[in-house]
Design a protein around this motif. Structure first.
Motif: not given
Length: 238
Positions: A1-5, A10-22, A30-32
């Protein structure tokens, strides 16, 4: 996983936002995609279904073999009222994977002996929410029958767009509640998101049965919530 991804995840987890790593299983690329970025194409439909189920897995889309890794904030149930219904609801909700917080300023009810192992706050709801904001992965259950305690929790939940907002009481009691909330400045559409009478209609009679009905209603709302562009608005379950 790239650093930016990784940083975006981590930002999505901090903001309690659902996300999918495709991840493309052939190319390794991969893209988030966060829940507020879900498109309406075939991939978007698959992502939406995964966000609702919480299940990761493979999918064949547009000739590509993909792995969708789902990352969801832990859902939580905030209960206003340390009553008999809450005593039954708390352990069942915890077993179902919810973090549970019980709030009741009445110290005679909010005792560790009655709610062992549960996050118990013997404070007024607005004091608790000042340090524990509600969000789209929070459910609000108000069961004190006391407007001074229930109403601040309901208002905070409606303003935060919680995926579930329910309140105990008869239709007559709720009608009075609607009058109070309207006088307090909430519009009819916002107030309509409150599930009252609370819980799925299973003919519940005892506190434990009412707790079952409430938990079933919460789970149904979680699994049928809006995802994507519409996730900022409430969606009523049938």
């Amino acid at each position: 996983m790239e650093i930016s991804t990784l940083a975006a995840l981590n930002a999505a987890k901090r903001d309690r936002l659902g996300a999918v790593l495709v991840s493309d299983l052939d190319t390794g690329v991969s893209q988030l995609i966060t829940e507020d970025q879900v498109a309406t194409d075939a991939l978007g439909q698959e992502i939406r279904a995964r966000l609702l189920s919480g299940k990761s897995g493979t999918a064949e889309i547009a000739g590509k073999s993909l792995f969708l890794n789902v990352h969801l904030p832990p859902p939580r149930i905030v209960v206003i009222g340390a009553v008999h219904i809450s005593q039954a609801l708390a352990p069942m909700a915890a077993l179902s994977g919810f973090a549970v917080t019980i709030i009741d300023p009445r110290t005679a009810f909010a005792t560790p002996e009655r709610f062992a192992g549960i996050d118990l706050r013997a404070d007024w709801p607005d004091e608790v929410f000042a340090g524990m904001p509600l969000d789209r992965y929070s459910a609000m259950v108000a069961v004190t029958h006391d407007p001074k305690i229930d109403d601040p929790g309901l208002i905070a939940a409606l303003q935060a767009r919680c995926f579930y907002v329910g309140a105990l009481g008869s239709r007559k009691t709720h009608a009075k509640r609607v009058e109070r909330l309207t006088a307090g400045g909430l519009d009819a559409e916002t107030i309509a998101a409150i599930r009252a009478p609370i819980g799925i209609d299973i003919g519940a009679a005892t506190p434990a049965e009412i707790a079952v009905a409430i938990l079933a209603d919460v789970i149904q709302s979680l699994r049928r919530r809006s995802v994507g562009a519409a996730s900022g608005s409430h969606e009523a379950s049938p």
